[in-house]
Motif scaffolding. Structure first.
Motif, mmCIF file in Angstrom:
data_model
loop_
_atom_site.group_PDB
_atom_site.id
_atom_site.type_symbol
_atom_site.label_atom_id
_atom_site.label_comp_id
_atom_site.label_asym_id
_atom_site.label_seq_id
_atom_site.Cartn_x
_atom_site.Cartn_y
_atom_site.Cartn_z
ATOM 1 N N ILE A 189 0.836 -1.201 0.000
ATOM 2 C CA ILE A 189 0.000 0.000 0.000
ATOM 3 C C ILE A 189 0.877 1.260 0.000
ATOM 4 O O ILE A 189 1.807 1.389 0.797
ATOM 5 C CB ILE A 189 -0.952 -0.023 1.199
ATOM 6 N N PHE A 190 0.580 2.150 -0.935
ATOM 7 C CA PHE A 190 1.285 3.428 -1.131
ATOM 8 C C PHE A 190 2.748 3.245 -1.562
ATOM 9 O O PHE A 190 3.565 4.145 -1.394
ATOM 10 C CB PHE A 190 1.227 4.308 0.120
ATOM 11 N N GLU A 191 3.059 2.109 -2.180
ATOM 12 C CA GLU A 191 4.433 1.864 -2.624
ATOM 13 C C GLU A 191 4.633 2.060 -4.121
ATOM 14 O O GLU A 191 5.778 2.124 -4.582
ATOM 15 C CB GLU A 191 4.878 0.450 -2.234
ATOM 16 N N TYR A 192 3.547 2.155 -4.886
ATOM 17 C CA TYR A 192 3.675 2.297 -6.339
ATOM 18 C C TYR A 192 3.007 3.598 -6.796
ATOM 19 O O TYR A 192 1.980 4.008 -6.251
ATOM 20 C CB TYR A 192 3.039 1.100 -7.052
ATOM 21 N N PRO A 193 3.580 4.263 -7.814
ATOM 22 C CA PRO A 193 3.042 5.563 -8.229
ATOM 23 C C PRO A 193 1.717 5.441 -8.970
ATOM 24 O O PRO A 193 1.403 4.403 -9.569
ATOM 25 C CB PRO A 193 4.138 6.115 -9.151
ATOM 26 N N LEU A 194 0.955 6.521 -8.931
ATOM 27 C CA LEU A 194 -0.305 6.597 -9.662
ATOM 28 C C LEU A 194 -0.031 6.578 -11.167
ATOM 29 O O LEU A 194 0.698 7.440 -11.676
ATOM 30 C CB LEU A 194 -1.047 7.881 -9.293
ATOM 31 N N PRO A 195 -0.610 5.640 -11.915
ATOM 32 C CA PRO A 195 -0.458 5.682 -13.378
ATOM 33 C C PRO A 195 -1.284 6.836 -13.957
ATOM 34 O O PRO A 195 -2.383 7.137 -13.472
ATOM 35 C CB PRO A 195 -1.011 4.329 -13.830
ATOM 36 N N ILE A 196 -0.755 7.485 -14.972
ATOM 37 C CA ILE A 196 -1.482 8.523 -15.700
ATOM 38 C C ILE A 196 -1.804 7.961 -17.085
ATOM 39 O O ILE A 196 -0.883 7.679 -17.865
ATOM 40 C CB ILE A 196 -0.656 9.813 -15.826
ATOM 41 N N PRO A 197 -3.078 7.757 -17.406
ATOM 42 C CA PRO A 197 -3.421 7.155 -18.701
ATOM 43 C C PRO A 197 -2.912 7.994 -19.870
ATOM 44 O O PRO A 197 -2.805 9.223 -19.788
ATOM 45 C CB PRO A 197 -4.954 7.111 -18.672
ATOM 46 N N ALA A 198 -2.619 7.307 -20.962
ATOM 47 C CA ALA A 198 -2.210 7.993 -22.190
ATOM 48 C C ALA A 198 -3.373 8.821 -22.726
ATOM 49 O O ALA A 198 -4.539 8.593 -22.377
ATOM 50 C CB ALA A 198 -1.781 6.962 -23.229
ATOM 51 N N PRO B 62 -2.191 3.610 -4.859
ATOM 52 C CA PRO B 62 -0.972 4.277 -5.327
ATOM 53 C C PRO B 62 -0.666 5.534 -4.517
ATOM 54 O O PRO B 62 -1.447 5.953 -3.660
ATOM 55 C CB PRO B 62 -1.327 4.648 -6.766
ATOM 56 N N TYR B 63 0.470 6.126 -4.839
ATOM 57 C CA TYR B 63 0.791 7.450 -4.312
ATOM 58 C C TYR B 63 1.012 8.395 -5.487
ATOM 59 O O TYR B 63 1.320 7.977 -6.607
ATOM 60 C CB TYR B 63 2.035 7.408 -3.420
ATOM 61 N N LEU B 64 0.855 9.690 -5.226
ATOM 62 C CA LEU B 64 1.129 10.716 -6.227
ATOM 63 C C LEU B 64 1.937 11.821 -5.576
ATOM 64 O O LEU B 64 1.533 12.380 -4.554
ATOM 65 C CB LEU B 64 -0.179 11.294 -6.787
#
Length: 563
Positions: free
Chosen positions: A46-55, A246-248
């Motif tokens: 939890i909170f270890e991977y970044p927020l993906p931003i869609p193309a 995710p985290y941002l």
């Protein structure tokens, strides 16, 4: 009652049996059990991977008619299987998404600039695409029976004629909408305009879309489709833009967050918890389903149900160097709570600001909201949403009842007040009406109130908790045609809580080929085989010119433009 821990039932009966076992319990007992353990394999990242931003979806070609001043942009997306690593320690999860990603590419549309989107179906089951909140003609609205089979494509013609708003697109195929959406068929669709641009709201990198969903997984990393006897698929793994928890990284300045509840069934009460502080951060709600509110609404929590969208402005400047967690409430109606469903994602606030552009105050007036007139003294129609055996129905009717599924016939241009009753016991229903924007006039029973950010703008989804009745008013315009309304708990929708309304003066369901954009199954707009000849530049240009020639969105020829 049962004293053994939930994990012992998982070990004894397996995860599929657990769903049947839990569904048999009273709601309170089921929730008490599910709060004590994970349904899916425990997620410890939890909170270890970044927020993906869609193309961003790219225009492939543009058709123009200089003499008429007309332009149509052409896009092309392919629905196809892909794999995504959800659990770092398990196999990648098989999914199916637009262009092989989920969420799919984000459409950045401009008000008044028309578009045609070709959706190729390279998946193994049929699909129907609905741009939720777009008022398009009925053959392009994603009618549930208008399905594209594998190996076919369908061209959807969109007007993009509305004010700026956050929309989304997702599957709407009859009886498999939930399954297709669950596997990844969803994406963001944004319309912008000059009026909104003039307000100086956060933009660019400071304008972030957050599509929230909730899912279950098996111990091999595959999705688990547990709907608790068609009550709802609550999910114990919370995703944002496809990534669990995710985290941002954000700067200490204002951000616009476009929040979509893309879950099949889970409703959220969102709040911003500040590390080291015993109270939540406040934020401003500036937009709902149908675009900007009349004025910003300051709050420290936000209730959002499946299909709803709210845009908020968060000022991170007081929290430089701190973490802020987007939390979720517990005990929301019949929804099951799990060990980590009380949190959604984290914002990691930095110490420096790289740009002050559009970082000023939010205007006290955002726009003049075109609320429909309320001269009617009583409701024109009443609709009851309730369970009927193994199905969910609206006034006792469902989509499978072809002869009777059109249950309302508002005259085009008329203003009607509808009462929407939750008569289904403990079940809750986010009700979505296609084509139109409505105002929530009142809510009685249950919570008995219209929330401030619901009241300040127009909506296309209204949440009905147990025992509630919502009264909504809308102008049924701008187009003739047959459209759907339904529960946006997609488990309920697929089990028949889906019907239609007919904005015409025709006497009954059933059309011949002479109708024009009224019948969603009109043959000339149906899906086609993926013949290579249809993909040449010349063929696409001819198709776009033909779409323009149909006068689909010529308001002068429709007699009544958008209100």
């Amino acid at each position: 009652m049962f004293e053994a821990p939930l994990s012992s039932f998982v070990l004894s009966f397996g995860i599929l049996t657990l769903g049947t076992f839990a569904a048999a319990l009273p709601t309170d007992s089921r929730r008490a059990l599910t709060k004590r353990d994970w349904f899916s394999p425990e997620y410890t990242w939890i909170f270890e991977y970044p927020l993906p931003i869609p193309a961003t979806a790219n225009v492939k070609t543009t058709w123009t008619n200089a003499a008429a001043g007309a332009t149509i942009d052409y896009y092309e997306l392919t629905i196809k299987p892909f794999e995504q690593q959800i659990y770092p320690n398990l196999k990648a999860t098989p999914l199916v998404g637009y262009d092989g990603m989920s969420p799919g590419p984000t459409f950045q549309m401009r008000k008044g600039r028309e578009a045609v989107v070709r959706f190729n179906n390279n998946a193994s089951v049929e699909n129907s695409v609905h741009v939720h909140g777009q008022y398009d003609r009925s053959p392009f609205d994603g009618w549930a029976a208008d399905t594209t089979k594998p190996g076919e494509y369908k061209d959807y013609y969109y007007p993009n004629g509305q004010n700026a708003r956050t929309l989304w697109y997702h599957d709407h195929a009859e009886y498999i909408t939930a399954d297709n959406a669950y596997k990844g068929q969803e994406g963001i669709y944004i319309i912008s305009d000059d009026e909104e641009d003039s307000l100086g709201l956060p933009s660019g990198n400071y304008d972030v879309s957050l599509a929230i969903s909730a899912k279950y997984y098996n111990y091999d990393g595959t999705l688990n489709f547990e709907s608790f006897d068609q009550a709802g698929l609550w999910g114990d793994i919370i995703h944002v833009n496809g990534q669990p928890w995710p985290y941002l990284n954000v700067e200490p300045r204002k951000y616009r967050l476009r929040i979509l509840d893309a879950s099949l069934s889970r409703t959220y009460i969102l709040s911003l918890g500040v590390d080291g502080d015993n109270k939540n951060a406040t934020f401003q709600v500036i937009s709902s389903d149908s675009g900007l509110l009349g004025y910003p609404v300051k709050t420290d929590d936000l209730m959002i149900s499946p299909g709803e969208r709210y845009d908020i402005v968060v000022d991170f400047s007081p929290y430089a160097g701190k973490n802020i967690t987007l939390n979720n409430g517990v005990g929301i109606s019949e929804i099951a709570d799990y060990p980590a469903t009380d949190k959604v994602m984290r914002f990691v606030v930095g110490n420096t600001v790289s740009s002050q552009v559009n970082n000023g105050g939010v205007p006290s007036t955002l726009r003049r909201v075109p609320f429909p007139p309320k001269e009617l003294s009583k409701a024109d129609k009443d609709f009851k949403f309730e369970r009927d055996g193994d199905a969910w129905k609206i006034n006792g009717v469902g989509f499978a009842d072809i002869e009777h599924r059109i249950i309302a016939k508002p005259v085009r241009g008329s203003v009607e007040v509808w009462n929407l009753h939750n008569s289904g016991g403990a079940g809750t229903h986010p009700v979505h009406i296609h084509l139109i924007d409505f105002q929530i006039l009142s809510r009685t029973g249950g919570r008995g109130t219209v929330l401030p950010y619901e009241a300040a703008g127009l909506k296309d989804v209204v949440y009905l908790a147990a025992g509630e009745t919502a009264q909504v008013v809308a102008r049924y315009a701008p187009w003739d045609g047959v459209y759907m309304f339904h529960c946006h708990n997609l488990i309920h929708e697929d089990h028949d809580m889906l019907v239609g309304f007919n904005v015409t003066q025709l006497g009954k369901w059933g059309y011949d080929n002479s109708t024009h954009f009224i019948d969603p199954m009109e043959p000339e707009f149906r899906p086609q085989p993926q013949n290579p000849d249809a993909y040449s530049e010349d063929a696409i240009q001819k198709k776009l010119a033909w779409f323009y020639s149909t006068d689909a969105y010529d308001e002068s020829k429709q007699h009544l433009g958008p209100q």
